[in-house]
Every structure is written in C-alpha cells, then in structure tokens.
Write an enzyme that holds these catalytic residues in place. Structure first.
Site, PDB file in Angstrom:
ATOM      1  N   ASP A  34       0.812  -1.217   0.000  1.00 34.03           N
ATOM      2  CA  ASP A  34       0.000   0.000   0.000  1.00 34.03           C
ATOM      3  C   ASP A  34       0.840   1.259   0.000  1.00 34.03           C
ATOM      4  OD1 ASP A  34      -2.054  -1.695   0.131  1.00 34.03           O
ATOM      5  OD2 ASP A  34      -2.963  -0.857   1.948  1.00 34.03           O
ATOM      6  N   LYS A 121     -10.213  -0.386  10.296  1.00 27.86           N
ATOM      7  CA  LYS A 121     -10.324  -0.565   8.847  1.00 27.86           C
ATOM      8  C   LYS A 121     -10.018  -2.029   8.540  1.00 27.86           C
ATOM      9  CE  LYS A 121      -8.959   1.523   4.482  1.00 27.86           C
ATOM     10  NZ  LYS A 121      -8.585   0.320   3.751  1.00 27.86           N
TER      11      LYS A 121
HETATM   12  S1  IVH Z   1     -16.313   3.209   5.061  1.00 24.95           S
HETATM   13  C1  IVH Z   1     -17.227   6.152   1.926  1.00 24.95           C
HETATM   14  N1  IVH Z   1     -15.491   1.723   7.041  1.00 24.95           N
HETATM   15  O1  IVH Z   1     -11.796   0.479   3.082  1.00 24.95           O
HETATM   16  C2  IVH Z   1     -16.674   5.256   2.945  1.00 24.95           C
HETATM   17  N2  IVH Z   1     -14.615   1.315   4.881  1.00 24.95           N
HETATM   18  O2  IVH Z   1     -10.255   2.345   1.406  1.00 24.95           O
HETATM   19  C3  IVH Z   1     -16.645   3.879   2.483  1.00 24.95           C
HETATM   20  N3  IVH Z   1     -13.044  -0.555   4.802  1.00 24.95           N
HETATM   21  O3  IVH Z   1     -13.820   0.413   0.220  1.00 24.95           O
HETATM   22  C4  IVH Z   1     -16.129   2.913   3.355  1.00 24.95           C
HETATM   23  N4  IVH Z   1     -13.153  -1.085   6.919  1.00 24.95           N
HETATM   24  O4  IVH Z   1     -13.556  -1.746   1.600  1.00 24.95           O
HETATM   25  C5  IVH Z   1     -15.404   1.989   5.740  1.00 24.95           C
HETATM   26  N5  IVH Z   1     -14.885   0.465   8.880  1.00 24.95           N
HETATM   27  C6  IVH Z   1     -14.791   0.717   7.569  1.00 24.95           C
HETATM   28  C7  IVH Z   1     -13.956  -0.026   6.723  1.00 24.95           C
HETATM   29  C8  IVH Z   1     -13.892   0.305   5.376  1.00 24.95           C
HETATM   30  C9  IVH Z   1     -12.621  -1.382   5.750  1.00 24.95           C
HETATM   31  C10 IVH Z   1     -12.608  -0.611   3.396  1.00 24.95           C
HETATM   32  C11 IVH Z   1     -13.719  -0.601   2.385  1.00 24.95           C
HETATM   33  C12 IVH Z   1     -13.471   0.613   1.536  1.00 24.95           C
HETATM   34  C13 IVH Z   1     -12.022   0.802   1.739  1.00 24.95           C
HETATM   35  C14 IVH Z   1     -11.608   2.224   1.471  1.00 24.95           C
END
Ligand code: IVH
Length: 681
Positions: A34, A121
C-alpha cells in the site's frame, strides 16, 4: 521540472498505477504494498496539481477499484461505493478536519462540537447488500464503484448476513460492509489447499476475495467468511441521524458491527484511539490496516459529499507496515511480459503479522545497489496488509558477507541483450517475441480476467500447453479444440475439464474492441488507455489502418493519435513501435481472423457535461467549494475567470467585474436561486 519531464513521469506513474490496480482488483494478487502504491498516487496527484491539463476526467488517480469482468452478472449500485483518502499522522488528520471546516464554513463553536466515529479498517473486500421489502435481493462487490459483480448466491452462504430485515427497516436500502476471512480460517484453508496440491492464497484478503468470487457457491460455503457492516448506500427512508445510531440500528437488525468502534470529538482523542487499536492489531483475529474516521452527523456528511473517489467526511488513518527480520537466501531474476528483469528475493520463511512470507521483491538493479543487499544477508522485510513484501534494509551483522549480486547483462531466459531505456530504472530483455519468458507472460496476460477472461486457462495450464507446443501465440488458443484428444489425455484434465475449457474459449470469440486491445499486452496500454483509444477509433479496422499510417512521423494519423486526450507521446510511440514489429502484426492478424471484435460504444454525457461555469460574488446558501463540488458532480467544469469559453455565470451578492465581463461577452447569467433550481437542490 519541465512540462516534457512531467508528462513522461506522469505517463509512467499512470501506467504503473493501472497495472497495480489490475493485479489487486482483477487478479486478487497485489504486486506492491500500500505504501508504494500511495506514494506513486500522491506523486501523480502532485503533478496533476502543477499541470491541470493532464487531468483527464477518467484518470487513474480518481478511480475506485477496477471494471467488472467475470462470469458474474453485473449489478449497478444505486449510490456509488467510494474509497477513502489516507492520513498517516495527527498533522495530516488535522488537515482533513480543516478541509471539512473550510467546506462547511462552520463557526468556531460548531467546529469544536463536531463528533466522529472511529472504527477499525478491516482488510477484506467491500460488499453492497440490497434489501427490497426487507428481503436480501442482491449482494454485489464494489467493482469500479458504480457497477459490481452480482455475487448474491455466495453472499447467502455467510451466516452473519441476515436475509431478512425487521419491520422498521426501509422498503429499499443498501447496506455496506466488509467481507473478510479470519486469520485462523485463513491458515486452515491454506493448509487444506496445500494438502490438495493447490496453490495457497497470499493473505486473508486474497483468500476472502477468491472465495467470494467462486462461480460455484458450494465452494464458497465451505470457506469460512465473516462480515462487518459499516456504511450505508441508498435508503428509501432515513434510518438514523448519525452514523453511530445507524450502526446501532444495524446491530439490532442482526448484523455484526465492529465492537471496537468509538465515538469521539477531540482530535487528540482520535489519535489516542488510533494508537490503541494499533496496539491491539496483532492480537485481533482478523487483519486490519488502519482506523476509519467518519463524521458522525449524517446531514453534514451529505453536504460534504465526495471529491473524485473519496468522501470529504471520512478518512483512513493508516498504520505503518508490519515488519520482520529474516535471511535472504538467493536472488532470482524474473522476466515479465514487457521484458522487464525483476529481481526477486527468496527468503527463509518468516511470520509477518500472521502471514508466512518466503519471497520479496527487490524492484530493480539500483535498488539492490542502493540497499547493498547480498545473498546470505539478514534483512528487514515489510508487509503492508495485502502485499508482496519488500526488503526495507539490510540488518548489520558482525560476520563475513557473501559475494555481491551481479545483475545479468543478458536475459536469463533467452540470452538476448538486456537494455535500459533512457530515464528508466528497469533493464529489459530485447528478445521480444523470441523470448520464451515474454511469450508466456504475454499469453498469461492475454487470458487474464481483465483481458480476454478465459476461465480455466490459468498460469499453470498456459505453461503446460506451451511446453507441449499446443499454444505458441494467442491465436493458438482458439484452435485448441483441434488437439482435444491430446488434452483430454493429460494428467488432471479429462473430458469434462477439456470441454469446459473449449466452451470458455468459444464464449470469448466475440470480444469488445477495448478488451481486445488491452489483451495484446502493448506496453503502457492499460485498461483505461485501451478504452480511451478504442473510443476514439471506434472499431478495430479503423485503428489498425491508422496505426499503420501513424508509423510515419508527421503524418496526419500520427498527429491524430497524439491528440487523443490522455494519450501522450510516450504512449503513442509504444503503439507505433508495436505495429512496426512484423511478429506482432502476424500475431494480431492471426487472432483477428478468429474473433469478432465489437466496436466501442459512444461516450455517455452527463446533464452539465462540456459546460464551463463561473461562480462570482458571495453565495448565501452554500460555500464556494460546496457549490463548485455540486457543479462538478453534474458534469460541469468550474473556472475562476470569465472568457469566451464560459457557458454560464452564477452571480451571488456583490458580484463585480466578472459579471460585467459576462455581460459584455453575452454569456448567460443566473442568480443563486436559479442555480439551485437547475442543479435540483
Ligand atoms: S467506510 C465512503 N469503514 O476500506 C466510505 N470502509 O479504502 C466507504 N473498509 O472500500 C467505506 N473497513 O472496503 C469503511 N470500517 C470501515 C472499513 C472500510 C474497511 C474498506 C472498504 C473501503 C475501503 C476504502
């Protein structure tokens, strides 16, 4: 930096990002970590900031994921699925807060009162669940953010995802979250795969992605997948006023919601929480790679909207990569599709954050030189979540060292001279299509998912069929059925597999032009460039003729090629070179004879596309950035100055010289109320 240098570097970065995206999203096999990806993307963004003319609308820096390509039906999300921007420290997080503040134009008191939700995340893949009349109707992958793969049957095998919602749920709702594989499930799966002589997955994320994309949902059922819900898409009626309450609601409805979530208001509390989750990271039963921080108030979220591919109301605070120390045993040179010689380090297997690593990339000769690593050295390696690890540095040791690694001057596979193009770091084999390695890598690329997408023809079968002389060039794939008897008799094949393969091959005899072009594996022609070029020439014959003519410097065809928006001189040159190579021409003519290449569709237009708008004066209901964002979302270009190219001027209070100039030029002017009406606000 001169514009010429900038253009070159930008083209290189674009190509690289396309390739990395491809490996990550299409092949479930990332090739860089990343941090490397982010550094390249940030650099590309820097160049874009300095040279806005490079900013074509579809540019790779603004995209989420990659286009859908598989045996699954497509499914369009009602509300696009976004990605997240990253921050790495408190200062960057404060910049993120400042941007929110500027956009919303808050009072100091309101700004200080903002609340945030922090949640881990999860390192899996995001999924969009659509419930109609409280029944699960569609489960889809993110895809390119707008259209994903319909994997509903596989989603239904995941126990933690409810198939029905209670009465208080809206009639129609999109619920989003992450499908992932727990570390222990991942280890068990890999053991089973190894026992069955199958290739194990590189990490839990790839295992989850691979398992969810099984065409046979019985296979998915046997794989243990888990799910955390964390976001919303479309909803026919509101569920909650804050993100926190929304998560609580999801939990009541039977979803798993991450237990480590926290509601916070002060930036230093957020920093402390990130720290805490970071410390818990190694002991969590699943991989995480950071903390997502979201503005709690959903009305404010709505106002903030998104820019490019990421929301303004959320950010990912990424953790530093996980590291370990191990012994470098040998360095092997691999030859890629475009002849690039890439050194790969073979390591004594070591556990890095729960995953066993035995290989790492060394990128190129200078990298080995700069880090001064030699076979036998102790090295520090790094794995950032979902990646092929890399060597960070040599660990100093008090002992005699081995010989310096001598980088070959010739291709280790075909023996042709290796050359380095001006301004490039990599050495490339000059053997072209006389080099076995390049032939095989091009074939592998040709059948891969974003290219021809021939199911059942993976890396292993390509090697096998190549060794037997059954496939030497792409066109041979479409003649494979002539060798049915020989293939059926091969170990591990039989009637069923052979016929499945022939069916999969036949299904690709009709192929969209852009896909065909991409499949040829021409350097710098990634998915996006192939689409741009295909859209310009529309059909294969026209393109082919134009490329022939473009070989002449100064010809109209050459000029036309260079003037396609987004296609620079470096890319044009690669195309021309490709078409001047007789072996390439032979290859594509042979292919052409067996395929039906369908022309590219015309580009779709948005409501304000092609219109340039200028805002002037003080707006009373919106801040300037917010108004600009709305206009751009509707397809308009927003400019700061009025010229003959301006289509519309929106005048706020105390509009001055710009309004006057617009009047002189006879450009349409409207006030804020009218603008809101036209924008559908
Ligand atoms: S919110 C507009 N919450 O991270 C916000 N994403 O880099 C959309 N992800 O596509 C996502 N844990 O696959 C959100 N607690 C979390 C998350 C999360 C993992 C991933 C998801 C997203 C990516 C973005």
């Amino acid at each position: 930096m001169t514009p010429e240098k900038a253009r070159e570097e930008y083209a290189r970065l674009e190509q690289q990002l396309e390739e990395w995206n491809h490996a990550y999203y299409q092949e479930d096999a990332p090739v860089v970590d990343d941090a490397t990806y982010d550094t390249a993307r940030r650099r590309a963004l820097e160049i874009e900031a300095a040279y806005p003319e490079f900013c074509k609308p579809d540019r790779v820096t603004q995209r989420v994921g990659a286009p859908v390509s598989s045996g699954f039906r497509k499914s369009e999300h009602r509300v696009p699925m976004l990605s997240l921007d990253n921050v790495f420290n408190l200062a960057e997080f404060e910049q993120f807060l400042e941007r929110i503040n500027r956009f919303l134009g808050l009072s100091e008191e309101d700004f200080r009162g903002l609340q945030f939700v922090a949640e881990p995340k999860i390192d899996g893949l995001s999924i969009n669940l659509t419930y109609v009349n409280r029944q699960l109707t569609i489960g889809a992958t993110r895809g390119d953010g707008t259209v994903g793969e319909n994997v509903t049957e596989n989603i239904r095998t995941i126990d933690q995802i409810p198939t029905t919602l209670p009465d208080d749920a809206p009639d129609e709702i999109e619920i989003r979250g992450e499908v992932f594989m727990r570390k222990d499930d991942f280890l068990a799966l890999n053991e089973a795969m190894q026992a069955a002589a199958q290739r194990p997955f590189a990490n839990p994320r790839n295992a989850a992605a691979g398992s969810l994309r099984q065409l046979d949902s019985k296979v998915t059922r046997e794989r243990s997948l888990s799910f955390f819900a964390y976001a919303q898409g479309f909803a026919s009626s509101p569920v909650a006023a804050t993100h926190w309450d929304y998560l609580e609601k999801l939990q009541k409805w039977g979803f798993d919601v991450n237990p480590l979530r926290m509601r916070l208001s002060h930036p230093s509390d957020v920093a402390a929480e990130v720290d805490q989750i970071g410390q818990a990271r190694a002991t969590l039963p699943y991989d995480i790679d950071g903390v997502v921080i979201k503005l709690d108030d959903l009305t404010l979220q709505n106002r903030l909207g998104f820019v490019g591919r990421a929301p303004r109301w959320a950010t990912a605070w990424k953790f530093p990569a996980e590291q370990a120390v191990t012994r470098l045993n040998t360095i092997e040179i691999q030859v890629g599709r475009t002849g690039a010689l890439t050194p790969t380090a073979h390591l004594a297997p070591v556990n890095v954050g729960g995953v066993i690593v035995s290989r790492a990339t060394l990128h190129n000769e200078q990298e080995i030189e700069r880090k001064d690593v030699r076979p036998g050295d102790l090295v520090r390696i790094e794995r950032a979540g979902d990646v092929i690890p890399k060597i960070v540095a040599r660990v100093e040791e008090d002992r005699a060292r081995g010989e310096k690694f001598v980088f070959p001057t010739h291709c280790p596979v075909c023996g042709a001279l290796a050359e380095r193009a001006e301004g490039e770091a990599v050495l490339r084999c000059t053997g072209g299509l006389t080099c076995r390695a390049q032939i095989i890598e091009r074939l592998i690329h040709f059948v891969s998912r974003t290219a021809m997408d021939i199911e059942g023809l993976g890396t292993r079968s390509i090697h096998e069929l190549f060794e037997l002389g059954l496939i030497e060039k792409p066109g041979d794939i479409f003649r494979l059925a002539q060798h049915r008897d020989q293939i059926v008799a091969l170990e591990g094949w039989g009637d069923l597999s052979a016929d499945n393969l022939f069916r999969a091959i036949d299904a690709r005899r009709v192929i969209p032009f852009a896909r065909f072009m991409y499949a040829l594996g021409i350097r710098r022609i990634g998915v996006r460039n192939a689409q741009l070029i295909a859209r310009h020439y529309r059909d294969y014959e026209t393109w082919r003729q134009a490329m022939k003519e473009a070989a002449i410097i100064g010809s109209d065809a050459r000029l036309a090629l260079g003037s396609i928006v987004g296609i620079g001189t470096a890319i044009a040159l690669e195309l021309v070179n490709f078409f001047t190579e007789p072996r390439n021409l032979e290859t594509i003519e042979d292919l052409r004879a067996q395929l039906d290449i369908t022309p590219a569709a015309e580009k779709q237009e948005g409501p304000f596309s092609g219109k340039t708008i200028v805002f002037t004066g003080t707006l009373t209901t919106l801040t300037r950035p917010e108004a600009k964002a709305i206009a751009e979302r509707l397809g308009a270009q927003v400019s700061d100055s009025v010229s003959s190219k301006t289509h519309l001027v929106v005048t706020g209070e105390k509009a001055g010289s710009k309004a006057k100039k617009a009047q002189e030029l006879g450009i349409e002017q409207i006030d804020e109320v009218e603008w809101r009406r036209r924008a559908g606000l």
